[in-house]
Design an enzyme around this catalytic site. Structure first.
Site, PDB file in Angstrom:
ATOM      1  N   GLU A 248       0.233  -7.370  18.751  1.00  0.00           N
ATOM      2  CA  GLU A 248       1.456  -6.830  18.888  1.00  0.00           C
ATOM      3  C   GLU A 248       2.016  -6.349  17.676  1.00  0.00           C
ATOM      4  OE1 GLU A 248       3.402  -9.317  22.595  1.00  0.00           O
ATOM      5  OE2 GLU A 248       2.597 -10.440  21.164  1.00  0.00           O
TER       6      GLU A 248
ATOM      7  N   GLU B  99      -2.549 -14.030  26.020  1.00  0.00           N
ATOM      8  CA  GLU B  99      -1.448 -15.065  26.501  1.00  0.00           C
ATOM      9  C   GLU B  99      -1.390 -15.537  27.900  1.00  0.00           C
ATOM     10  OE1 GLU B  99       0.249 -12.056  23.474  1.00  0.00           O
ATOM     11  OE2 GLU B  99      -1.036 -11.983  25.023  1.00  0.00           O
TER      12      GLU B  99
END
Length: 263
Positions: A117, A137
């Site tokens: 990210e 995730e």
């Protein structure tokens, strides 16, 4: 106590290095906060024109959020988890994305979760041929929390992003290049020199103009074309009365190299 983020100044470039090699440079709360502090310092330093961000230890850029620390926040309740983990991570990636000086990520190994990210949020990125990326995730039952559900689809397209988000599969640097996540893939021993070379190519130009371009792109990318064009005009208007515009035009006419303020 060692610093979780190291800073080294190389001329007009600040090299920031995530420094938790024993944890694959996982982003605990202290690391997030220290990174923000250093960006504040760099922003206020007119002698620094660009940032290169990498990881120490050779194995990882960052394996993502510190799951052990995050688990404790989850156990203390949703409100605390959202505040301490999600908002903190989003604040950090948003700061990188909107930073007024170019931020170049040098991905030297694993870039999972939050590490990926950060790469998505940075203005530019160079990857080592040994880099490996993932949006894992979903493997622990959560969506990405540092902006990954929003920035990756904008970079790669909805369907390609969803495949990575929903499977958690790893992908290599060439795939990251195809998806628009990185600008270049280089041998591992050329990673930092390549990032610095890219920074140097930017630093030849007006730092004010670079800041205006970053602002226009960052603010305009999620708006309509009409709103984006208005933002572009605003950024142009902010430059018109500056020394850098006059110097750039005079130098072009005189066929000489411009001398910008702050360089």
């Amino acid at each position: 106590m060692k610093d979780n983020v190291l800073i080294e100044r190389n001329g007009r470039i600040a090299l920031l290095t995530l420094n938790r090699p024993e944890k694959l440079n996982a982003l605990d709360y202290a690391t997030n906060d220290r990174l923000l502090e250093l960006l504040d310092e760099i922003e206020a330093d007119d002698g620094i024109g660009a940032v290169v961000l990498t990881g120490t230890g050779g194995r990882a850029f960052s394996a993502g959020g510190d799951i052990h620390e995050f688990t404790q926040s989850i156990k203390r309740g949703t409100d605390e988890a959202v505040r301490d983990f999600c908002r903190r991570g989003q604040r950090m990636t948003a700061r990188i994305e909107a930073f007024g000086k170019p931020v170049i990520v040098a991905v030297n190994g694993i870039a999972f979760g939050g590490g990926c990210e950060i790469t998505e949020a940075a203005h530019l990125a160079v990857a080592s041929e040994n880099a490996i990326f993932a949006k894992p995730e979903i493997n622990i039952g959560i969506p990405p929390t540092f902006g990954g559900t929003q920035r990756l689809p904008r970079l790669a397209g909805r369907k390609r992003a969803l495949e990575l988000l929903l499977t958690g599969d790893t992908f290599g640097p060439e795939r990251a290049y195809e998806l628009g996540l990185v600008n270049k893939v280089v041998p591992s021993d050329q990673l930092i020199p390549a990032a610095f070379e890219l920074a140097d190519r930017i630093l030849r130009h007006s730092p004010l103009a670079a800041a205006r371009i970053i602002s226009a792109v960052t603010r305009g990318i999620n708006t309509t074309i009409e709103e984006g064009l208005l933002i572009e005009r605003e950024q142009f208007a902010r430059m018109c009365a500056t020394h850098d515009v006059r110097e750039g035009l005079d130098a072009w006419i005189a066929r000489r190299r411009p001398v910008y303020e702050g360089i």
